[in-house]
Design a protein around this motif. Structure first.
Motif, PDB file in Angstrom:
ATOM      1  N   TYR A 135       0.971  -1.206  -0.025  1.00 10.95           N
ATOM      2  CA  TYR A 135      -0.133  -0.166  -0.070  1.00 10.95           C
ATOM      3  C   TYR A 135       1.050   1.324  -0.045  1.00 10.95           C
ATOM      4  O   TYR A 135       0.716   1.915  -0.756  1.00 10.95           O
ATOM      5  CB  TYR A 135      -1.051   0.016   1.303  1.00 10.95           C
ATOM      6  N   GLU A 136       1.960   1.178   0.703  1.00 10.82           N
ATOM      7  CA  GLU A 136       3.059   2.700   0.803  1.00 10.82           C
ATOM      8  C   GLU A 136       3.483   2.885  -0.509  1.00 10.82           C
ATOM      9  O   GLU A 136       3.363   3.935  -0.749  1.00 10.82           O
ATOM     10  CB  GLU A 136       3.910   2.283   1.953  1.00 10.82           C
TER      11      GLU A 136
ATOM     12  N   CYS B 284      -7.490   3.720   8.851  1.00 14.02           N
ATOM     13  CA  CYS B 284      -7.749   3.223   7.180  1.00 14.02           C
ATOM     14  C   CYS B 284      -9.000   3.675   6.738  1.00 14.02           C
ATOM     15  O   CYS B 284      -9.114   3.939   5.597  1.00 14.02           O
ATOM     16  CB  CYS B 284      -7.671   1.769   7.252  1.00 14.02           C
TER      17      CYS B 284
ATOM     18  N   VAL C  37      -4.844   1.274  -5.481  1.00 11.32           N
ATOM     19  CA  VAL C  37      -4.581   1.777  -4.387  1.00 11.32           C
ATOM     20  C   VAL C  37      -5.624   1.578  -2.975  1.00 11.32           C
ATOM     21  O   VAL C  37      -5.181   1.128  -2.185  1.00 11.32           O
ATOM     22  CB  VAL C  37      -4.145   3.379  -4.521  1.00 11.32           C
TER      23      VAL C  37
ATOM     24  N   ARG D   6      -5.773  -1.805  -2.004  1.00 10.72           N
ATOM     25  CA  ARG D   6      -4.372  -2.260  -1.101  1.00 10.72           C
ATOM     26  C   ARG D   6      -4.737  -1.907   0.225  1.00 10.72           C
ATOM     27  O   ARG D   6      -4.325  -2.453   1.222  1.00 10.72           O
ATOM     28  CB  ARG D   6      -3.174  -1.736  -1.799  1.00 10.72           C
ATOM     29  N   LEU D   7      -5.065  -0.483   0.309  1.00 12.18           N
ATOM     30  CA  LEU D   7      -5.391   0.014   1.551  1.00 12.18           C
ATOM     31  C   LEU D   7      -6.522  -1.049   2.389  1.00 12.18           C
ATOM     32  O   LEU D   7      -6.456  -1.355   3.660  1.00 12.18           O
ATOM     33  CB  LEU D   7      -5.917   1.386   1.529  1.00 12.18           C
TER      34      LEU D   7
END
Length: 376
Positions: A175-176, A289, A304, A307-308
């Motif tokens: 995620y990062e 989150c 994105v 993934r989060l």
């Protein structure tokens, strides 16, 4: 250190107790009146001695006698050592005054001076007690912090350093990487107006800690130059004004709004959007989150966000608390701390700190605040 602080408090309490017993025989209010009266009388003597003992200074002599009379009129007849003040006054009832008369007056005030000394002793004992108790309080706070630190070390020492923490690390890192790439594109391509508008929307999300844009910068990007992206505006800010004339309508305004806020603009990165490593406790991770999803969806694609959401699901789909503890232990424990844990010194330090805290608590219970002591 605490044993010394407790000993100081005990000694201060004994001194205060002795002073209180002697003050109680007189009464603190009455004792204070004597001390104040004595101090005022002595000041009057010191102030007028030179002029009242001079020859041909009748008006000053009269002024001095009036000052003495004023001092006496302030003192109740039943005040302790009231006779000492009267005796001092009598020593000064001379047609002409000499330094010998003033010396006799000061000697006559000796009984009042003893009460004044007792009042000063009592006041000093109270202050020393207050300071000693404050020092013990300070030691208690330091001990509580030390116990918290040692407790944490013991807890981390029990973590499994070989646990598969990659089950947390991989989704967080994925995620990062994705959010940094997406934000980098957003920063390069979006207008400064849109980027700052995004930053302003994060104000409603406390766990996404962007700083509010400076007012002058916000006003500037509301104009025509705000359609340019941030990197372009920063590039313009380095141009000379003559060169800027070819690119923007108001070079001076750009210099003032962008040039003076370069540090702020350089600091607009994806850092507030990433999940820390080691990650926060499960419940806090969930809240963070949720807020990140509301923000990221404004500029990033579905990958994105997906993934989060995978990061958000970690407490539900893994043994999160155990894995997180292992991750924290790996990241935070120094070689020295690991050696101390292995030797058992951390546990012994913790036990000693808790015993010391018990002594501190007992001392504070035995010696209450001054406000809780009965009046004397």
């Amino acid at each position: 250190m605490s044993d010394s602080a407790v000993a100081d408090l005990t000694d201060a309490a004994d001194t205060l107790h002795d002073a209180r017993e002697r003050v109680a025989e007189v009464g603190s209010d009455r004792l204070e009146r004597v001390a104040d009266g004595h101090a005022a009388f002595v000041r009057t003597l010191d102030r007028h001695e030179d002029e009242a003992t001079g020859y041909g200074e009748f008006e000053k002599y009269v002024g001095f006698q009036e000052a003495v009379a004023d001092r006496l009129s302030d003192l109740p007849d039943d005040l302790p050592a009231r006779g000492a003040f009267d005796a001092a006054d009598e020593a000064l009832q001379q047609q002409t005054l000499s330094t010998t008369d003033f010396d006799r007056a000061r000697e006559a005030l000796a009984p009042a001076a003893e009460y004044a000394a007792l009042y000063e002793e009592w006041t000093a004992a109270r202050e020393r007690y207050r300071e000693a108790r404050s020092a013990v309080h300070g030691r208690r706070r330091a001990l509580e912090e030390r116990i918290d630190d040692l407790d944490r070390l013991v807890r981390l020492g029990g973590a499994d350093l070989d646990a598969p923490t990659h089950r947390l690390r991989d989704p967080v890192a994925a995620y990062e990487s994705a959010v940094r790439e997406a934000f980098g594109s957003f920063r390069r391509e979006a207008s400064a107006r849109d980027l700052l508008a995004f930053v302003e929307t994060t104000e409603q999300y406390p766990l996404v800690p962007y700083d509010r844009p400076p007012e002058r910068l916000r006003e500037f990007v509301a104009g025509g130059a705000g359609t340019e992206p941030i990197p372009r505006l920063l590039e313009y800010a380095d141009y000379s004004r003559s060169k800027l004339d070819h690119y923007v309508e108001s070079p001076r305004e750009l210099k003032a709004a962008v040039g003076t806020n370069q540090t702020y603009l350089d600091g607009l990165t994806a850092d507030p959007l990433v999940v820390s490593w080691p990650p926060p406790p499960g419940e806090r991770l969930r809240y963070r989150c949720e807020e990140l999803l509301a923000c990221v969806s404004r500029f990033a694609d579905d990958d994105v966000a997906a993934r989060l959401r995978a990061v958000r699901a970690l407490p539900r789909e893994t043994d999160y608390a155990t894995l997180r503890e292992s991750a924290v232990a790996r990241a935070d424990l120094t070689p020295e701390e690991r050696e101390r844990l292995a030797s058992g010194s951390v546990e012994s330090d913790l036990a000693a700190a808790r015993e010391e805290l018990e002594r501190i608590e007992a001392a504070l219970a035995d010696h209450p605040p001054l406000s809780d002591l009965a009046d004397v």
